[in-house]
Design a protein around this motif. Structure first.
Motif, PDB file in Angstrom:
ATOM      1  N   TYR A 133      51.553  43.573  40.133  1.00 47.94           N
ATOM      2  CA  TYR A 133      50.530  43.425  39.102  1.00 47.94           C
ATOM      3  C   TYR A 133      51.179  43.377  37.714  1.00 47.94           C
ATOM      4  CZ  TYR A 133      47.825  45.609  42.894  1.00 47.94           C
ATOM      5  OH  TYR A 133      47.271  45.929  44.109  1.00 47.94           O
ATOM      6  N   TYR A 182      49.951  44.036  33.722  1.00 52.45           N
ATOM      7  CA  TYR A 182      48.912  44.519  32.818  1.00 52.45           C
ATOM      8  C   TYR A 182      49.433  44.420  31.380  1.00 52.45           C
ATOM      9  CZ  TYR A 182      46.429  46.729  36.732  1.00 52.45           C
ATOM     10  OH  TYR A 182      45.738  46.972  37.902  1.00 52.45           O
ATOM     11  N   TYR A 191      47.803  39.171  39.500  1.00 52.44           N
ATOM     12  CA  TYR A 191      48.078  39.971  40.694  1.00 52.44           C
ATOM     13  C   TYR A 191      48.644  39.064  41.777  1.00 52.44           C
ATOM     14  CZ  TYR A 191      46.423  42.019  45.172  1.00 52.44           C
ATOM     15  OH  TYR A 191      46.305  42.488  46.461  1.00 52.44           O
ATOM     16  N   TRP A 215      47.420  46.320  49.425  1.00 52.49           N
ATOM     17  CA  TRP A 215      46.474  45.865  48.401  1.00 52.49           C
ATOM     18  C   TRP A 215      45.410  46.883  48.075  1.00 52.49           C
ATOM     19  CZ3 TRP A 215      41.375  45.811  49.752  1.00 52.49           C
ATOM     20  CH2 TRP A 215      41.092  45.831  51.125  1.00 52.49           C
ATOM     21  N   TYR A 265      38.456  53.660  45.611  1.00 55.21           N
ATOM     22  CA  TYR A 265      39.403  54.722  45.296  1.00 55.21           C
ATOM     23  C   TYR A 265      39.367  54.985  43.801  1.00 55.21           C
ATOM     24  CZ  TYR A 265      41.158  53.212  49.840  1.00 55.21           C
ATOM     25  OH  TYR A 265      41.258  52.858  51.155  1.00 55.21           O
ATOM     26  N   PHE A 288      41.475  57.106  40.602  1.00 55.60           N
ATOM     27  CA  PHE A 288      42.787  57.642  40.256  1.00 55.60           C
ATOM     28  C   PHE A 288      42.762  58.206  38.834  1.00 55.60           C
ATOM     29  CE2 PHE A 288      45.021  55.402  43.702  1.00 55.60           C
ATOM     30  CZ  PHE A 288      44.157  54.339  43.960  1.00 55.60           C
ATOM     31  N   TYR A 293      45.817  58.636  36.018  1.00 54.27           N
ATOM     32  CA  TYR A 293      47.205  58.385  35.669  1.00 54.27           C
ATOM     33  C   TYR A 293      47.501  59.055  34.336  1.00 54.27           C
ATOM     34  CZ  TYR A 293      48.246  54.835  39.233  1.00 54.27           C
ATOM     35  OH  TYR A 293      48.487  54.177  40.423  1.00 54.27           O
ATOM     36  N   ARG A 344      39.590  51.410  41.967  1.00 58.68           N
ATOM     37  CA  ARG A 344      40.140  50.331  42.793  1.00 58.68           C
ATOM     38  C   ARG A 344      39.236  50.109  43.978  1.00 58.68           C
ATOM     39  NH1 ARG A 344      46.249  50.316  45.427  1.00 58.68           N
ATOM     40  NH2 ARG A 344      46.609  48.075  45.296  1.00 58.68           N
ATOM     41  N   SER A 345      38.853  48.866  44.206  1.00 53.97           N
ATOM     42  CA  SER A 345      37.968  48.550  45.316  1.00 53.97           C
ATOM     43  C   SER A 345      38.678  48.776  46.651  1.00 53.97           C
ATOM     44  CB  SER A 345      37.523  47.093  45.213  1.00 53.97           C
ATOM     45  OG  SER A 345      36.773  46.727  46.348  1.00 53.97           O
ATOM     46  N   ALA A 346      37.914  49.155  47.662  1.00 52.82           N
ATOM     47  CA  ALA A 346      38.474  49.307  49.011  1.00 52.82           C
ATOM     48  C   ALA A 346      38.273  48.054  49.840  1.00 52.82           C
ATOM     49  CB  ALA A 346      37.837  50.501  49.716  1.00 52.82           C
ATOM     50  N   PHE A 347      37.587  47.067  49.272  1.00 54.29           N
ATOM     51  CA  PHE A 347      37.298  45.848  50.014  1.00 54.29           C
ATOM     52  C   PHE A 347      38.235  44.749  49.559  1.00 54.29           C
ATOM     53  CE2 PHE A 347      33.622  47.447  52.060  1.00 54.29           C
ATOM     54  CZ  PHE A 347      33.007  48.289  51.163  1.00 54.29           C
ATOM     55  N   TYR A 348      38.889  44.095  50.516  1.00 53.50           N
ATOM     56  CA  TYR A 348      39.748  42.974  50.164  1.00 53.50           C
ATOM     57  C   TYR A 348      38.896  41.889  49.541  1.00 53.50           C
ATOM     58  CZ  TYR A 348      43.470  39.584  50.269  1.00 53.50           C
ATOM     59  OH  TYR A 348      44.425  38.670  49.895  1.00 53.50           O
ATOM     60  N   GLN A 368      40.249  42.232  43.864  1.00 51.58           N
ATOM     61  CA  GLN A 368      41.568  41.839  44.353  1.00 51.58           C
ATOM     62  C   GLN A 368      42.567  42.983  44.402  1.00 51.58           C
ATOM     63  OE1 GLN A 368      42.182  38.999  45.723  1.00 51.58           O
ATOM     64  NE2 GLN A 368      40.230  38.076  45.233  1.00 51.58           N
ATOM     65  N   GLY A 369      42.072  44.205  44.513  1.00 51.69           N
ATOM     66  CA  GLY A 369      42.990  45.317  44.671  1.00 51.69           C
ATOM     67  C   GLY A 369      43.577  45.833  43.382  1.00 51.69           C
ATOM     68  N   ASN A 370      43.254  45.208  42.261  1.00 49.01           N
ATOM     69  CA  ASN A 370      43.858  45.724  41.037  1.00 49.01           C
ATOM     70  C   ASN A 370      43.071  46.916  40.518  1.00 49.01           C
ATOM     71  OD1 ASN A 370      42.273  45.199  38.418  1.00 49.01           O
ATOM     72  ND2 ASN A 370      42.060  43.268  39.460  1.00 49.01           N
ATOM     73  N   LEU A 371      43.710  47.694  39.686  1.00 47.23           N
ATOM     74  CA  LEU A 371      43.085  48.869  39.088  1.00 47.23           C
ATOM     75  C   LEU A 371      42.309  48.473  37.844  1.00 47.23           C
ATOM     76  CD1 LEU A 371      45.904  51.575  39.247  1.00 47.23           C
ATOM     77  CD2 LEU A 371      43.841  51.468  40.622  1.00 47.23           C
ATOM     78  N   PHE A 409      40.909  50.125  34.514  1.00 51.47           N
ATOM     79  CA  PHE A 409      41.198  51.340  33.756  1.00 51.47           C
ATOM     80  C   PHE A 409      40.157  51.622  32.684  1.00 51.47           C
ATOM     81  CE2 PHE A 409      45.460  52.635  35.006  1.00 51.47           C
ATOM     82  CZ  PHE A 409      45.945  51.505  35.654  1.00 51.47           C
ATOM     83  N   GLY A 410      39.978  52.906  32.398  1.00 48.02           N
ATOM     84  CA  GLY A 410      39.272  53.319  31.201  1.00 48.02           C
ATOM     85  C   GLY A 410      40.209  53.210  30.004  1.00 48.02           C
TER      86      GLY A 410
END
Lengths: 114, 118
Positions: free
Chosen positions: A33, A35, A48, A98, B33, B35, B37, B95-99, B103-106, B108-109
């Motif tokens: 990725y 950012y 990505y 992913w 999900y 997180f 950081y 982050r989504s759990a569905f493909y 697209q799996g990216n995070l 952020f706030g």
């Protein structure tokens, strides 16, 4: 290496020049990725890569931005004809897959466009 | 589209005290999900704690714990026995759990800057 490596750490360039930022992910990580983090802001998703699939470019702010990932490993983010608003920290991250695996980030490249 | 909101731009805590950082999110997905950081001045983003949405039990990592309220879409971080080394920017991320879901990216706030007073 043990972590995600980015180079250069800092880059100062003149407006209008092209720049290339490099990311070397953790070995074996299939997802990569990019950012962008502007001063005092959160992280803005750019692009990505996941395995051999077509990259998700939905976050690229303009056609001056492009990225490639060669051989499923090293990635290069290229910014053409840089503008002052491109000044930011560019962070790269990789993960083992992913969704469930956490992202591991590099230390970023601080880009300053004068 | 999913969004993550951190309503506290800055927080301050006395060393050895406890502080809670707030995070809310918006999604129509049922599985995802979350997180937290940490980003010290070195710029590197360091994973503090992770929570799977399907788990009701709140995640805990040493002095760090979360209060996950799925119905309220709230995910706060509690830091106990604060130390000087905890001073940093803290980012909440989704982050989504569905493909195919983001697209799996995070996502952020905007972050909360935490200061620790000796």
């Amino acid at each position: 290496g043990a972590g995600v490596s980015q180079s250069p750490s800092n880059k100062v360039t003149e407006k209008g020049k092209d720049v290339e930022l490099r990311c070397d992910p953790i070995s074996g990580h299939t997802a990569l990725y990019w950012y962008r983090q502007s001063l005092g802001q959160g992280l803005e998703f750019l692009i990505y890569f996941q395995g051999n699939s077509a990259p998700d470019k939905s976050g690229l702010p303009s056609d001056r931005f492009s990225a490639e990932r060669t051989g499923g490993s090293v990635s290069t983010l290229t910014i053409q004809r840089t503008q002052q608003e491109d000044s930011a920290v560019y962070l790269c991250a990789s993960s083992a897959d992913w969704n469930n695996s956490p992202l591991h980030f590099g230390n970023g490249t601080r880009l300053t466009v004068t | 589209a999913q969004t993550v909101t951190q309503s506290q731009p800055e927080m301050s805590v006395q060393e050895a005290e406890t502080v809670t950082l707030s995070c809310t999110y918006d999604t129509s997905e049922s599985d995802y999900y979350l997180f937290w950081y940490k980003q010290p001045p070195s710029r590197q983003m360091i994973l503090v704690i992770r929570q799977e949405a399907y788990k009701q039990q709140n995640a805990t990592e040493n002095r760090f714990s979360v209060n996950f309220q799925k119905a309220a879409k709230s995910f706060s971080l509690k830091i106990s026995d604060s130390q000087l080394g905890d001073a940093a920017m803290y980012f909440c991320a989704y982050r989504s759990a569905f493909y195919g879901g983001s697209q799996g990216n995070l996502i952020f706030g905007k972050g909360t800057k935490l200061s620790v007073k000796p």
